[in-house]
Design a protein around this motif. Sequence first.
Motif, PDB file in Angstrom:
ATOM      1  N   UNK A  50      14.343 -26.305  -7.843  1.00  0.00           N
ATOM      2  CA  UNK A  50      14.424 -27.506  -8.671  1.00  0.00           C
ATOM      3  C   UNK A  50      13.036 -27.775  -9.239  1.00  0.00           C
ATOM      4  N   UNK A  51      13.001 -28.288 -10.472  1.00  0.00           N
ATOM      5  CA  UNK A  51      11.752 -28.754 -11.079  1.00  0.00           C
ATOM      6  C   UNK A  51      11.784 -30.276 -11.085  1.00  0.00           C
ATOM      7  N   UNK A  52      10.656 -30.903 -10.822  1.00  0.00           N
ATOM      8  CA  UNK A  52      10.582 -32.360 -10.735  1.00  0.00           C
ATOM      9  C   UNK A  52       9.285 -32.869 -11.353  1.00  0.00           C
ATOM     10  N   UNK A  53       9.324 -34.136 -11.716  1.00  0.00           N
ATOM     11  CA  UNK A  53       8.131 -34.885 -12.104  1.00  0.00           C
ATOM     12  C   UNK A  53       8.290 -36.283 -11.526  1.00  0.00           C
ATOM     13  N   UNK A  54       7.194 -36.935 -11.176  1.00  0.00           N
ATOM     14  CA  UNK A  54       7.300 -38.238 -10.507  1.00  0.00           C
ATOM     15  C   UNK A  54       7.898 -39.314 -11.409  1.00  0.00           C
ATOM     16  N   UNK A  55       8.516 -40.314 -10.790  1.00  0.00           N
ATOM     17  CA  UNK A  55       9.028 -41.433 -11.576  1.00  0.00           C
ATOM     18  C   UNK A  55       7.877 -42.184 -12.231  1.00  0.00           C
ATOM     19  N   UNK A  56       8.204 -42.900 -13.288  1.00  0.00           N
ATOM     20  CA  UNK A  56       7.194 -43.699 -13.975  1.00  0.00           C
ATOM     21  C   UNK A  56       7.849 -44.553 -15.038  1.00  0.00           C
ATOM     22  N   UNK A  57       7.064 -45.354 -15.704  1.00  0.00           N
ATOM     23  CA  UNK A  57       7.573 -46.267 -16.725  1.00  0.00           C
ATOM     24  C   UNK A  57       7.801 -45.582 -18.074  1.00  0.00           C
ATOM     25  N   UNK A  58       7.136 -44.466 -18.337  1.00  0.00           N
ATOM     26  CA  UNK A  58       7.229 -43.796 -19.637  1.00  0.00           C
ATOM     27  C   UNK A  58       8.628 -43.194 -19.852  1.00  0.00           C
ATOM     28  N   UNK A  59       8.987 -43.021 -21.114  1.00  0.00           N
ATOM     29  CA  UNK A  59      10.280 -42.440 -21.481  1.00  0.00           C
ATOM     30  C   UNK A  59      10.298 -40.932 -21.371  1.00  0.00           C
ATOM     31  N   UNK A  60       9.179 -40.350 -20.953  1.00  0.00           N
ATOM     32  CA  UNK A  60       9.104 -38.901 -20.774  1.00  0.00           C
ATOM     33  C   UNK A  60       8.091 -38.596 -19.683  1.00  0.00           C
ATOM     34  N   UNK A  61       8.287 -37.477 -19.004  1.00  0.00           N
ATOM     35  CA  UNK A  61       7.299 -37.084 -17.995  1.00  0.00           C
ATOM     36  C   UNK A  61       6.110 -36.397 -18.666  1.00  0.00           C
ATOM     37  N   UNK A  62       5.001 -36.423 -18.006  1.00  0.00           N
ATOM     38  CA  UNK A  62       3.830 -35.685 -18.467  1.00  0.00           C
ATOM     39  C   UNK A  62       4.054 -34.195 -18.211  1.00  0.00           C
ATOM     40  N   UNK A  63       3.728 -33.368 -19.180  1.00  0.00           N
ATOM     41  CA  UNK A  63       3.888 -31.913 -19.024  1.00  0.00           C
ATOM     42  C   UNK A  63       3.129 -31.403 -17.805  1.00  0.00           C
TER      43      UNK A  63
END
Length: 163
Positions: free
Chosen positions: A87-100
């Motif tokens: 699985x690939x993941x990125x942390x939750x956050x307020x932005x509408x997209x994850x940081x690359x």
Amino acid sequence: MGTSVSIKRLSAQWVTSDDFRSYGQVVSASFDGKSFDAEDAVLNLQNGFPRFYIMRLSNQGRKFGKITRHVQCTQCLGSLEGKDWLIAVAPPGEADKPSLEDIVAFRIPGNCFIKLEVGTWHAGPYFDANYIDFYNLELSDTNVVDHFSYDFVKNHKLEFEIG
């Protein structure tokens, strides 16, 4: 005029509780009768009716161009029959997209499951077998009303491949 898509390779690391903490929890077997503690999945299913089911997924390769998050609930995923998966993941956050730069990949052994924290971006499960059955705990309408995706192909001409 063609538009080429770049590939960014992600090296999958074996999941550990410490490494996965920014995205959720890794839950492994415990002895029967153990009291509830921080090693158990801490769930947020209060915004609807929980759905626990087995989903059969077919091999889709290891590439993805979209990543998704659910902001109303946690989600638990684990494979049946002890099969490893990715699985690939990125942390939750307020932005509408994850940081690359925040997107990472994990290899999940078949003897545990993961709980994705509310808002954790995720792509997968991915695997090499023809198919794997997964148990999935989320809300009954998660994929209808709580399914927010970001399209890297459309916005960045970029796909990821987990290695």
